[in-house]
Design a protein around this motif. Structure first.
Motif, PDB file in Angstrom:
ATOM      1  N   ARG A 199       0.835  -1.209   0.000  1.00  0.00           N
ATOM      2  CA  ARG A 199       0.000   0.000   0.000  1.00  0.00           C
ATOM      3  C   ARG A 199       0.865   1.251   0.000  1.00  0.00           C
ATOM      4  O   ARG A 199       0.573   2.233  -0.702  1.00  0.00           O
ATOM      5  N   GLU A 203       2.414   1.650  -3.475  1.00  0.00           N
ATOM      6  CA  GLU A 203       1.415   2.099  -4.442  1.00  0.00           C
ATOM      7  C   GLU A 203       1.089   3.570  -4.241  1.00  0.00           C
ATOM      8  O   GLU A 203       0.938   4.321  -5.219  1.00  0.00           O
ATOM      9  N   ARG A 209       6.737  -1.701  -6.420  1.00  0.00           N
ATOM     10  CA  ARG A 209       5.430  -2.327  -6.168  1.00  0.00           C
ATOM     11  C   ARG A 209       5.178  -3.502  -7.102  1.00  0.00           C
ATOM     12  O   ARG A 209       4.408  -4.410  -6.752  1.00  0.00           O
ATOM     13  N   TYR A 210       5.799  -3.504  -8.263  1.00  0.00           N
ATOM     14  CA  TYR A 210       5.524  -4.583  -9.210  1.00  0.00           C
ATOM     15  C   TYR A 210       6.049  -5.920  -8.688  1.00  0.00           C
ATOM     16  O   TYR A 210       5.342  -6.939  -8.731  1.00  0.00           O
ATOM     17  N   ALA A 236      -1.304  -4.153 -14.582  1.00  0.00           N
ATOM     18  CA  ALA A 236      -0.561  -3.155 -13.812  1.00  0.00           C
ATOM     19  C   ALA A 236       0.129  -2.131 -14.697  1.00  0.00           C
ATOM     20  O   ALA A 236       0.740  -1.196 -14.201  1.00  0.00           O
TER      21      ALA A 236
END
Length: 247
Positions: free
Chosen positions: A19, A22, A29-30, A161
């Motif tokens: 979180r 992001e 984050r990937y 994404a």
């Protein structure tokens, strides 16, 4: 099915960190998103009884994840303190495709972190018992089955994404998925060899172990650096392999 409490705890930690990444728009984050889903899949495999020693696998899974998560949190306040493979992976161009960030994270985590985690979770006494060592090796290999089963789903998740797909990418997708499974198997085999090398160094004392770990860090960093070079990554992986080896 109930998830093992150790795995549930590390999944909760991953979600909290994800979180934050992001919210920051951080490309890390990937890989974390992929790793979170994979860890959830390992938890499901544990609940389904797919491992010979589920308690050991759960403890190992959490220890292994902790090496990456600790590096991820350390880089926020002390980026220079992060090991070289992770410095390179974390420092990659944010504009790279999501798939590239996942590949870099996987490479650093498997090549550098995994042998260290296996050494931490397989004590000298286990290495002295062929029966126990074989059980550990078989459970280590069963993780490959979980990872291989996730390849197609992760490809779809990365497209959602923001992964960019050309017509050629779409045409080659089945080939790339097969190659991913091959590279994972190859790297895991080398990880087991590197774990044995670290164990031999461990029996020689702290200085020998530190030297061998430094060799592993350098080799792992070189492989991440190789992946960052311009040009066709799959070709370089086919030539050099995904994994690394130390003596």
């Amino acid at each position: 099915m109930p998830v093992h409490p150790l795995v549930a705890a590390v999944v909760a930690r991953m979600r909290r960190l994800l979180r934050r990444l992001e919210d920051d728009g951080d490309p890390a984050r990937y890989f974390l998103g992929t790793y979170l889903r994979t860890t959830e899949a390992v938890g499901e495999a544990l609940a389904a009884g797919r491992f010979e020693d589920p308690s050991w696998v759960a403890a190992w899974d959490v220890d292994f994840a902790g090496l990456y998560l600790d590096a991820l949190e350390t880089r926020r306040g002390a980026p220079a303190a992060v090991a070289a493979p992770w410095r390179l992976a974390f420092g990659a161009d944010p504009g790279l495709r999501p798939e590239a960030h996942v590949l870099l994270g996987m490479n650093a985590h498997i090549n550098y972190d995994l042998p260290q985690s296996l050494i931490a979770m397989i004590g000298p006494g286990d290495f002295a018992s062929p029966a126990v060592l074989d059980r550990r090796r078989r459970d280590h290999e069963r993780i490959d089955e979980v990872l291989a089963a996730r390849v197609g789903a992760e490809d779809v998740a990365l497209q959602r994404a923001g992964g960019r797909r050309t017509a050629v990418d779409r045409l080659l997708a089945p080939v790339n998925r097969t190659a991913s499974r091959v590279f994972l198997r190859e790297s895991r085999r080398k990880v087991w060899l590197n774990t044995a090398a670290l164990h031999r160094a461990r029996t020689e004392g702290a200085t020998a172990y530190a030297a061998r770990l430094a060799d592993l860090e350098a080799a792992s960093a070189n492989r991440v650096a190789d992946l960052l070079r311009p040009g066709p990554v799959l070709v370089r992986l086919a030539v050099h392999g995904f994994g690394v080896t130390v003596g």
